[in-house]
Design an enzyme around this catalytic site. Structure first.
Site, short mmCIF file in Angstrom:
data_model
loop_
_atom_site.label_atom_id
_atom_site.label_comp_id
_atom_site.label_asym_id
_atom_site.label_seq_id
_atom_site.Cartn_x
_atom_site.Cartn_y
_atom_site.Cartn_z
N LYS A 191 -20.65 2.50 14.82
CA LYS A 191 -21.23 3.03 13.59
C LYS A 191 -22.75 2.84 13.62
O LYS A 191 -23.24 1.72 13.64
CB LYS A 191 -20.68 2.31 12.36
CG LYS A 191 -21.13 3.01 11.09
CD LYS A 191 -20.94 2.19 9.84
CE LYS A 191 -22.05 1.24 9.56
NZ LYS A 191 -23.35 1.87 9.27
N GLU A 265 -26.28 -10.23 17.17
CA GLU A 265 -27.73 -10.23 17.42
C GLU A 265 -28.37 -10.11 16.05
O GLU A 265 -28.33 -9.05 15.44
CB GLU A 265 -28.15 -9.02 18.26
CG GLU A 265 -27.53 -8.96 19.62
CD GLU A 265 -28.15 -9.92 20.60
OE1 GLU A 265 -29.19 -10.52 20.26
OE2 GLU A 265 -27.58 -10.07 21.68
N CYS A 299 -36.46 -7.18 15.48
CA CYS A 299 -35.86 -8.50 15.24
C CYS A 299 -36.65 -9.59 15.94
O CYS A 299 -36.72 -10.71 15.45
CB CYS A 299 -34.40 -8.51 15.65
SG CYS A 299 -34.14 -7.85 17.28
N GLU A 393 -37.36 -13.32 7.22
CA GLU A 393 -37.65 -12.18 8.09
C GLU A 393 -38.15 -11.04 7.19
O GLU A 393 -37.38 -10.47 6.41
CB GLU A 393 -36.37 -11.77 8.82
CG GLU A 393 -36.59 -10.65 9.80
CD GLU A 393 -35.33 -10.28 10.58
OE1 GLU A 393 -34.26 -10.19 9.98
OE2 GLU A 393 -35.45 -10.09 11.81
P1 NAI Z 1 -27.96 -4.66 7.53
O1 NAI Z 1 -27.71 -5.85 8.34
O2 NAI Z 1 -27.32 -4.53 6.21
O3 NAI Z 1 -27.57 -3.33 8.36
C1 NAI Z 1 -27.30 -3.27 9.72
C2 NAI Z 1 -26.01 -2.51 9.96
O4 NAI Z 1 -24.91 -3.21 9.40
C3 NAI Z 1 -25.95 -1.12 9.32
O5 NAI Z 1 -25.28 -0.25 10.21
C4 NAI Z 1 -25.11 -1.34 8.08
O6 NAI Z 1 -24.44 -0.20 7.65
C5 NAI Z 1 -24.12 -2.36 8.57
N1 NAI Z 1 -23.49 -3.19 7.55
C6 NAI Z 1 -23.97 -3.55 6.33
N2 NAI Z 1 -23.07 -4.33 5.71
C7 NAI Z 1 -22.02 -4.48 6.54
C8 NAI Z 1 -20.80 -5.20 6.49
N3 NAI Z 1 -20.47 -5.94 5.44
N4 NAI Z 1 -19.96 -5.14 7.53
C9 NAI Z 1 -20.28 -4.42 8.62
N5 NAI Z 1 -21.41 -3.73 8.73
C10 NAI Z 1 -22.28 -3.76 7.72
O7 NAI Z 1 -29.51 -4.49 7.37
P2 NAI Z 1 -30.28 -3.67 6.22
O8 NAI Z 1 -29.69 -3.89 4.87
O9 NAI Z 1 -30.38 -2.30 6.67
O10 NAI Z 1 -31.68 -4.40 6.26
C11 NAI Z 1 -31.92 -5.55 5.47
C12 NAI Z 1 -32.71 -6.56 6.22
O11 NAI Z 1 -31.97 -6.98 7.34
C13 NAI Z 1 -34.01 -6.06 6.83
O12 NAI Z 1 -35.06 -6.06 5.95
C14 NAI Z 1 -34.22 -7.02 7.93
O13 NAI Z 1 -34.80 -8.19 7.46
C15 NAI Z 1 -32.83 -7.31 8.39
N6 NAI Z 1 -32.45 -6.51 9.58
C16 NAI Z 1 -32.57 -7.12 10.76
C17 NAI Z 1 -32.28 -6.43 11.91
C18 NAI Z 1 -32.41 -7.09 13.21
O14 NAI Z 1 -32.24 -6.44 14.22
N7 NAI Z 1 -32.68 -8.36 13.22
C19 NAI Z 1 -31.90 -5.03 11.89
C20 NAI Z 1 -31.76 -4.48 10.57
C21 NAI Z 1 -32.06 -5.21 9.47
#
Ligand code: NAI
Length: 785
Positions: A191, A265, A299, A393
């Site tokens: 996804k 990750e 990240c 972050e």
């Molecule tokens: P997120 O962690 O919610 O989203 C990443 C992925 O996880 C997306 O595909 C989302 O649809 C999915 N997701 C969300 N809730 C889920 C669940 N309960 N079970 C399975 N999949 C789920 O990140 P978001 O809300 O887009 O960003 C929020 C903050 O997260 C950012 O501001 C940043 O600080 C951090 N982030 C960090 C990343 C990294 O690579 N370290 C990447 C993306 C966000």
């Protein structure tokens, strides 16, 4: 002359917009919306959500929100396709991966433009970094498919992999996830993030174009609920997630006890350390790549600059000058340095964190950015480690700067974070760089460089940045499993022990054993013991350990961190010594095992195997070392196997001596300190070990042994934030409990139903144990140019 200089200074770049015709056409062709890619074909468009171009706010596509039924269909297709895909020779699978690499290259311009429109990142980055790395990843993993049987002889694919990826490197994260999974013979349900699903859908078309067998790759679009449906699906054997630490925790909890493999990750707050003798101009360019690359939505972004006090004013001035020159704006303009933030929601989050910080009196220096979903490059000084700006972050183009005086200060500040993803170290003194690299708690360290990636090097974090590695050999291991050579029957779960009162001491009843904490025998905090029974009734008393004893043991283990710095040779000496001392007292241990109910032959074999195991892990202590990867031309990447820190080891009930030592030995061989919970029913074999440990020069705190109610003790270990990993061999419910309780500091877990693994045979020892006992740090060192 002066006129020419001022003219040159005033000159600006003209605009150089990238042509978007082909992508516009592709989007227009799909104006009715996109379905999912399931079982080799696109499904009908379902209920959709809008996807926008963050730079303009324009709606560019409608994408289907994945339902539970869609996820069911995708998992079913992946399940059906998996055996056939796994049966293909590595060479056959490699051909598909090579084809995907080539087709990505053929469509490179299309993919770069689409990624930029969907995500907002500059075309210069998608064109020169994201898409070339995507192709590189498929090429590299085609190679792993080709040589899989030679390199991982007993390994098997895990099965169906559920993969959930973020929006910051949409296609690159897809490549990082699917290339190793497919190379290893798994099938995938992936996804993409809801903000950026388009390149994944384009990639599905590419996969179809390459003739990838149907069902091998399935792409389901949707939001977090769709992600949760994938992670929680019974038909998924392994979950791989990249995203926020918050969601990582949710997934850890959701999958606890399911038996699914899990790699995470997660976030980071990586230090960027500038020593006084660094090439400051190069370091300033480093900051540009560290925090203003991809608008800081990385990240492993170097988001905390730590600079030597003596050069801080000069560095700050150089940095501000450079920051003011960054061109923020249209991501499709080839001269743009920084594009749009992925979505207004993210932009608001960045602004809120910065404003909250500003209110506390920090100094905020900002360059300029256009109106809209853009955020100006930002440097914040005067931040102290208690501020959220230091610990959270921010995931935007915002960097903090803090000064330090000594190397030790720099390290203390660098490691003052719950994360441990990456670090960047700048100095012209390579000794200082390598010394710092060894001491910084991070999965990736760049020396005089930053944000370098390559498919041949593992990428992944320490601490709350998650576990597992992507890329290289370690990355392949995350998609393979080594089946047990022989599977036994699950052990019955022993009833929780009760304090024994008035047992009376007969001739058969031995002295009351104690716990072993910090190199000393210690009375249990409870002040109670419990009865240990042999086949003919009570044979002794063991201490009834409790939460407090575990805490004391963890404290002792934490203090024993010097063990991790001992050389492999030194550790080997201690392990040999344990083996020799056990051997000298073999008869005593055999007698103990017989009293506990073993046959003479079994007792003799168990002691003998334990002794052999001491020697085997002693031999490995200075041999299970790292690797050197050839990555980019001007760097060499050193992959070091480092200890995890404190390992909690909960032993199975059966084989009370061997089961316990099979966990302790690999952990200490690689430099970890251990808090072990002995076999609950037969702990006396463990308590006999204390004298062996005492006479074998095992430093205080390296091995701690607690006896008592196994699952209560395991829970305390799993919840303890100073425990870095927990290995648990016990009941089904215990496995679920340990995994769920581990979410606090996201410690690594290895849980198994006791009895399935035969510790007396080949499954009781091996490199798998050593891999579990270590984490890889990849250090990028300038080399050869
Ligand atoms: P997120 O962690 O919610 O989203 C990443 C992925 O996880 C997306 O595909 C989302 O649809 C999915 N997701 C969300 N809730 C889920 C669940 N309960 N079970 C399975 N999949 C789920 O990140 P978001 O809300 O887009 O960003 C929020 C903050 O997260 C950012 O501001 C940043 O600080 C951090 N982030 C960090 C990343 C990294 O690579 N370290 C990447 C993306 C966000």
């Amino acid at each position: 002359m002066t006129d020419i200089i001022s003219l040159m200074d005033a000159m600006d770049y003209g605009v150089a917009p990238e042509d978007t015709k082909i992508v516009d056409q592709w989007l227009a062709d799909h104006q009715d919306g996109f379905g999912h890619f399931i079982d080799g074909a696109f499904t009908a468009v379902g209920q959709t959500f809008d996807v926008s171009n963050p730079a303009t706010g324009a709606k560019i596509a409608r994408v289907t929100q994945g339902t539970d039924a869609d996820v069911d269909a995708a998992v079913a297709a992946a399940r059906k396709a998996q055996p056939k895909w796994a049966k293909l020779s590595g060479h056959e699978r490699a051909k598909y991966l090579y084809a995907m690499a080539r087709h990505v290259q053929q469509h490179a311009r299309f993919l770069a433009v689409l990624e930029t429109i969907d995500n907002g990142k500059p075309i210069r980055e998608t064109r020169d970094i994201d898409i070339p790395l995507v192709a590189r990843h498929f090429y590299h993993h085609a190679g792993w498919a080709e040589i899989l049987a030679d390199e991982f002889p007993n390994a098997e694919p895990v099965g169906v992999c559920g993969q959930v990826i973020p929006w910051n490197f949409p296609l690159l994260m897809l490549a990082w996830k699917i290339a190793p999974a497919l190379a290893a013979g798994n099938t995938v349900v992936l996804k993409p993030a809801e903000y950026t699903p388009l390149t994944a859908l384009a990639f599905a078309q590419i996969a179809a174009e390459c003739g990838l067998p149907k069902g091998v790759l399935n792409i389901v679009t949707g939001d977090g609920a769709t992600g949760a449906a994938i992670a929680g699906h019974d038909g998924v054997d392994k979950v791989a997630f990249t995203g926020s630490t918050e969601v990582g925790r949710i997934i850890r909890e959701q999958t606890a006890g399911s038996g699914k493999g899990l790699t995470l990750e997660l976030g980071g707050k990586s230090p960027f350390i500038v020593f006084a003798d660094a090439d400051l101009d190069a370091a300033v360019e480093g900051v540009v790549d560290a925090i203003w690359f991809n608008q800081g939505q990385v990240c492993c972004a170097g988001s905390r600059i730590l600079v030597a006090e003596s050069v801080a004013p000069k560095f700050e001035s150089l940095l501000k000058t450079r920051m003011a020159k960054l061109r923020v704006g249209d991501p499709l303009d080839k001269n743009t340095d920084m594009g749009a933030i992925v979505d207004p929601v993210q932009r608001a989050r960045i602004a809120e964190l910065v404003e909250q910080g500003r209110a506390t009196g920090v100094d905020v220096h900002q360059a300029t950015a256009p109106d809209g979903c853009f955020y100006a490059p930002t440097l914040i000084t005067g931040v102290d480690p208690a501020s959220p700006l230091w610990s959270e972050e921010i995931f935007g183009p915002v960097v903090t700067m803090t000064t330090f005086r000594t190397v030790d200060d720099a390290l203390a500040l660098a490691n003052n974070s719950r994360y441990g993803l990456a670090a960047s170290v700048w100095s012209e003194n390579i000794n200082l760089c390598l010394d710092t690299a060894a001491k910084v708690k991070a999965g990736v360290v760049w020396i005089n460089a930053t944000n370098l990636f390559d498919a041949a090097a593992g990428f992944g974090g320490y601490r709350e940045s998650g576990y597992g590695r992507e890329g290289g050999r370690e990355g392949m291991l995350a998609y393979l499993k080594t089946p047990l050579a022989k599977q036994g029957k699950a052990e019955p779960t022993p009833a929780a022990p009760h304090a024994a009162v008035g047992l009376g001491v007969s001739d058969d009843i031995d002295r009351t054993a104690k716990l072993y904490v910090g190199g000393k025998q210690a009375r249990p905090d409870s002040g109670y013991s419990y009865a240990v029974n042999g086949p003919k009734g009570p044979v002794g008393l063991a201490p009834l350990g409790s939460r407090k004893d575990i805490r004391n043991a963890v404290e002792a283990a934490t203090k024993a961190s010097g063990w991790g710095k001992a050389t492999g040779h030194n550790r080997a000496q201690v392990l040999y010594y344990i083996g020799e001392n056990l051997s000298a007292r073999a008869a005593e241990f055999e007698a103990r095992l017989i009293v506990l109910g073993q046959s003479k032959t079994a007792a003799k074999a168990e002691v003998e195997t334990t002794i052999r195991r001491c020697f085997w892990y002693a031999a490995q202590a200075d041999k299970f070392d790292g690797q050197v990867h050839s990555t980019t031309g001007r760097m060499v990447t050193i992959a070091m196997n480092e200890p995890l820190g404190v390992v909690g080891a909960v032993a199975p009930d059966a084989a009370p001596l061997l089961g316990l030592m099979s966990l302790i030995l690999p952990a200490i061989a690689l430099g970890n300190a251990v808090v072990a919970v002995a076999s609950q029913s037969h702990p006396l074999a463990a308590t006999d070990l204390y004298q062996v440990l005492e006479t074998s020069d095992v430093p205080a705190g390296v091995v701690n042994i607690i006896t008592g109610p196994r699952d209560d003790l395991a829970k305390t270990l799993a919840q303890h934030d100073n425990v870095d990993a927990i290995w648990y061999f016990g009941s089904t419910e215990g496995c679920a409990m340990v995994e769920a309780a581990s979410t606090g500091n996201l410690k690594q877990t290895w849980t198994e139903i006791a009895g399935l693994r035969d510790f007396t045979g080949q499954d009781g020892q091996g490199k798998q144990f050593l891999s579990r006992a270590s984490q890889v740090k990849n250090i990028w060192v300038p080399y050869g140019e």
